[in-house]
Design a protein around this motif. Sequence first.
Motif, PDB file in Angstrom:
ATOM      1  N   GLU A 157       5.905  -4.508 -16.559  1.00  0.00           N
ATOM      2  CA  GLU A 157       5.308  -4.993 -17.806  1.00  0.00           C
ATOM      3  C   GLU A 157       4.168  -5.972 -17.534  1.00  0.00           C
ATOM      4  OE1 GLU A 157       8.661  -6.500 -19.940  1.00  0.00           O
ATOM      5  OE2 GLU A 157       9.169  -4.523 -20.785  1.00  0.00           O
ATOM      6  N   ALA A 158       4.195  -6.624 -16.373  1.00  0.00           N
ATOM      7  CA  ALA A 158       3.121  -7.552 -16.002  1.00  0.00           C
ATOM      8  C   ALA A 158       1.938  -6.849 -15.357  1.00  0.00           C
ATOM      9  CB  ALA A 158       3.661  -8.619 -15.058  1.00  0.00           C
ATOM     10  N   GLY A 159       2.038  -5.533 -15.160  1.00  0.00           N
ATOM     11  CA  GLY A 159       0.872  -4.798 -14.678  1.00  0.00           C
ATOM     12  C   GLY A 159       1.007  -4.093 -13.351  1.00  0.00           C
ATOM     13  N   ALA A 160       2.195  -4.034 -12.760  1.00  0.00           N
ATOM     14  CA  ALA A 160       2.350  -3.288 -11.506  1.00  0.00           C
ATOM     15  C   ALA A 160       1.931  -1.836 -11.726  1.00  0.00           C
ATOM     16  CB  ALA A 160       3.793  -3.356 -11.021  1.00  0.00           C
ATOM     17  N   VAL A 161       1.212  -1.271 -10.759  1.00  0.00           N
ATOM     18  CA  VAL A 161       0.632   0.066 -10.939  1.00  0.00           C
ATOM     19  C   VAL A 161       1.338   1.128 -10.100  1.00  0.00           C
ATOM     20  CG1 VAL A 161      -1.610  -0.900 -11.539  1.00  0.00           C
ATOM     21  CG2 VAL A 161      -1.139  -0.277  -9.150  1.00  0.00           C
ATOM     22  N   ALA A 162       2.351   0.734  -9.330  1.00  0.00           N
ATOM     23  CA  ALA A 162       3.100   1.682  -8.504  1.00  0.00           C
ATOM     24  C   ALA A 162       4.466   1.075  -8.216  1.00  0.00           C
ATOM     25  CB  ALA A 162       2.363   1.976  -7.200  1.00  0.00           C
ATOM     26  N   ILE A 163       5.362   1.900  -7.715  1.00  0.00           N
ATOM     27  CA  ILE A 163       6.672   1.451  -7.260  1.00  0.00           C
ATOM     28  C   ILE A 163       6.676   1.539  -5.739  1.00  0.00           C
ATOM     29  CG2 ILE A 163       9.158   1.795  -7.389  1.00  0.00           C
ATOM     30  CD1 ILE A 163       7.840   1.047 -10.068  1.00  0.00           C
ATOM     31  N   GLY A 164       7.066   0.447  -5.075  1.00  0.00           N
ATOM     32  CA  GLY A 164       7.108   0.480  -3.622  1.00  0.00           C
ATOM     33  C   GLY A 164       6.661  -0.846  -3.011  1.00  0.00           C
ATOM     34  N   GLU A 165       6.413  -0.892  -1.748  1.00  0.00           N
ATOM     35  CA  GLU A 165       6.648   0.146  -0.770  1.00  0.00           C
ATOM     36  C   GLU A 165       8.139   0.335  -0.612  1.00  0.00           C
ATOM     37  OE1 GLU A 165       5.648   1.180   3.915  1.00  0.00           O
ATOM     38  OE2 GLU A 165       5.148  -0.791   3.120  1.00  0.00           O
ATOM     39  N   ALA A 166       8.621   1.533  -0.882  1.00  0.00           N
ATOM     40  CA  ALA A 166      10.035   1.839  -0.719  1.00  0.00           C
ATOM     41  C   ALA A 166      10.305   2.086   0.762  1.00  0.00           C
ATOM     42  CB  ALA A 166      10.412   3.069  -1.537  1.00  0.00           C
ATOM     43  N   GLY A 167      11.232   1.288   1.308  1.00  0.00           N
ATOM     44  CA  GLY A 167      11.420   1.301   2.750  1.00  0.00           C
ATOM     45  C   GLY A 167      10.225   0.602   3.393  1.00  0.00           C
ATOM     46  N   SER A 168      10.326   0.328   4.665  1.00  0.00           N
ATOM     47  CA  SER A 168       9.167  -0.186   5.415  1.00  0.00           C
ATOM     48  C   SER A 168       9.543  -0.198   6.878  1.00  0.00           C
ATOM     49  CB  SER A 168       8.769  -1.598   4.974  1.00  0.00           C
ATOM     50  OG  SER A 168       9.566  -2.580   5.595  1.00  0.00           O
ATOM     51  N   GLY A 169       8.539  -0.436   7.717  1.00  0.00           N
ATOM     52  CA  GLY A 169       8.834  -0.543   9.142  1.00  0.00           C
ATOM     53  C   GLY A 169       9.717  -1.718   9.478  1.00  0.00           C
ATOM     54  N   HIS A 170       9.832  -2.652   8.545  1.00  0.00           N
ATOM     55  CA  HIS A 170      10.659  -3.836   8.783  1.00  0.00           C
ATOM     56  C   HIS A 170      12.129  -3.578   8.489  1.00  0.00           C
ATOM     57  CE1 HIS A 170       6.562  -5.256   8.421  1.00  0.00           C
ATOM     58  NE2 HIS A 170       6.920  -6.340   9.073  1.00  0.00           N
ATOM     59  N   THR A 171      12.415  -2.651   7.572  1.00  0.00           N
ATOM     60  CA  THR A 171      13.808  -2.342   7.243  1.00  0.00           C
ATOM     61  C   THR A 171      14.254  -0.985   7.776  1.00  0.00           C
ATOM     62  OG1 THR A 171      13.092  -1.463   5.095  1.00  0.00           O
ATOM     63  CG2 THR A 171      13.814  -3.767   5.172  1.00  0.00           C
ATOM     64  N   LEU A 172      13.315  -0.184   8.252  1.00  0.00           N
ATOM     65  CA  LEU A 172      13.644   1.139   8.772  1.00  0.00           C
ATOM     66  C   LEU A 172      13.349   1.259  10.267  1.00  0.00           C
ATOM     67  CD1 LEU A 172      12.432   3.222   5.738  1.00  0.00           C
ATOM     68  CD2 LEU A 172      14.720   3.369   6.729  1.00  0.00           C
ATOM     69  N   GLY A 173      13.292   0.116  10.939  1.00  0.00           N
ATOM     70  CA  GLY A 173      13.146   0.141  12.390  1.00  0.00           C
ATOM     71  C   GLY A 173      11.813   0.646  12.878  1.00  0.00           C
ATOM     72  N   GLY A 174      10.746   0.418  12.119  1.00  0.00           N
ATOM     73  CA  GLY A 174       9.423   0.889  12.514  1.00  0.00           C
ATOM     74  C   GLY A 174       8.584  -0.201  13.130  1.00  0.00           C
ATOM     75  N   GLY A 175       7.255  -0.156  12.812  1.00  0.00           N
ATOM     76  CA  GLY A 175       6.330  -1.087  13.432  1.00  0.00           C
ATOM     77  C   GLY A 175       6.661  -2.538  13.153  1.00  0.00           C
ATOM     78  N   GLY A 176       7.175  -2.824  11.946  1.00  0.00           N
ATOM     79  CA  GLY A 176       7.523  -4.203  11.624  1.00  0.00           C
ATOM     80  C   GLY A 176       8.596  -4.767  12.525  1.00  0.00           C
ATOM     81  N   SER A 177       9.555  -3.931  12.872  1.00  0.00           N
ATOM     82  CA  SER A 177      10.601  -4.402  13.792  1.00  0.00           C
ATOM     83  C   SER A 177      10.033  -4.614  15.186  1.00  0.00           C
ATOM     84  CB  SER A 177      11.759  -3.398  13.841  1.00  0.00           C
ATOM     85  OG  SER A 177      11.380  -2.199  14.478  1.00  0.00           O
TER      86      SER A 177
END
Length: 440
Positions: A157-177
């Motif tokens: 309602e405040a103007g977000a234009v997408a949903i996400g980022e769903a998952g990420s390298g930080h929670t799915l063992g990717g580049g963030g980890s």
Amino acid sequence: MLALTNATVITGDGRTLLARATVLAADGRITELRAGSGVPPGARVLDLDGDYLLPGFINSHVHGVTFGPLFASGAPPLAEEAIRRNLVRHLAAGTTTVLSVDGFALPEEVAEAQHLSPLTIKTSAGLTPAALTAAQAVDGAGLTERHLAASLKEQVEAGAVAIGEAGSGHTLGGGGSEYMYIPRRIKEETGVEISPAQARALKEAALGKELDPAARDEAALQAALAGAGLAGRLTPARAQALIAACVLPGLKPARRSIAEAAATARHFGLPLIAHTAPPSLAAVLAAARAGTHTIAAHTNHDSFTAGAMLAAARALKRAGAILDGATFDSFGARRTTESPANLVTLLKAGLVDLITTDYGGGFFDPLPLALKAIVGAGILPLPAAVHLLTAAPAAALPGLAPERGRIAPGYIADLTVLARADLARVRYVFIGGRQVFHPR
């Protein structure tokens, strides 16, 4: 009225390049695109002497530009100085609109950042239950009681234009980890600092590409420990335990968060931006096959082998997904991504729908650097490459940059000028027809 004359105009449609043309702008919008250098009396004239005039870049996958928690792991937000630095880097790279996919940011945290820069900052919404569970399993130190009590509906309602980022390298063992959590845990245990590449070698030896402890490769793990200067400091079993503690707790809720975010995206009629890598591919495919308007983020993720990536990209395209190719820092710093080979492979196969930077551990490439490399290597002609950075993301995410991304009468005059002699050099940036960047 502003008159940009003697420009080599690239309109953003993927085809058109006009030499020695003039673009007129008034009241924040483009009023005319004309051949030649004639200008109306009284116009403020800027002679571009053949330099490239193109729509301002629209970067639809960035991190670290709001005061909200970072990443899908809910890490603490950056300090204001670092946020300003990221915004300046994007602006100096010719970007005029960014989409922050740090989906836990509250509306007031986005608004506070917007005051720091003339860039248009839009945001995604990510406050779903499974996403919060995944964040708290991995980190969650940036989540306050206000974040935990807020709702995704409030963000939309405040103007977000997408949903996400769903998952990420930080929670799915990717580049963030690899650049954040594994090096941090290793240093706490041993005092040794390791690079993202060393963390990846350790992770893949300990857990395999599919992040399964049963896939441990003893010889590869011994070699990775030696290569990271950890032989004698960590046993293979202890190394696997440390890495597993960084990676595994977030996997199930992060995968679940993709399905949850997809259902939410369908409910609100918004695009889904989903982390795309081997551990999340099945969930992203399921979302697209369910009819979700899906942006498959960084489909060129370098945890894919080239063959697996091409198979995944083709399956995602068949399912109706839009494929994002990320530069990361693969053309420049190469701290987190050692080569642009996967992005080049996808581009040559015609499987990239738009190009973004993502974050690359904070070392993300300026978009003109990637543009210069892609065009210079003959991978794409210049108008087609510019399209992937301008009109394509505007079309893929309708709420992100309406009336932007093209040079045409009636469009908002967000414009970037690149040096004809060096595509990587930004000469001017205009937002709403107002000059906001000119290097001294």
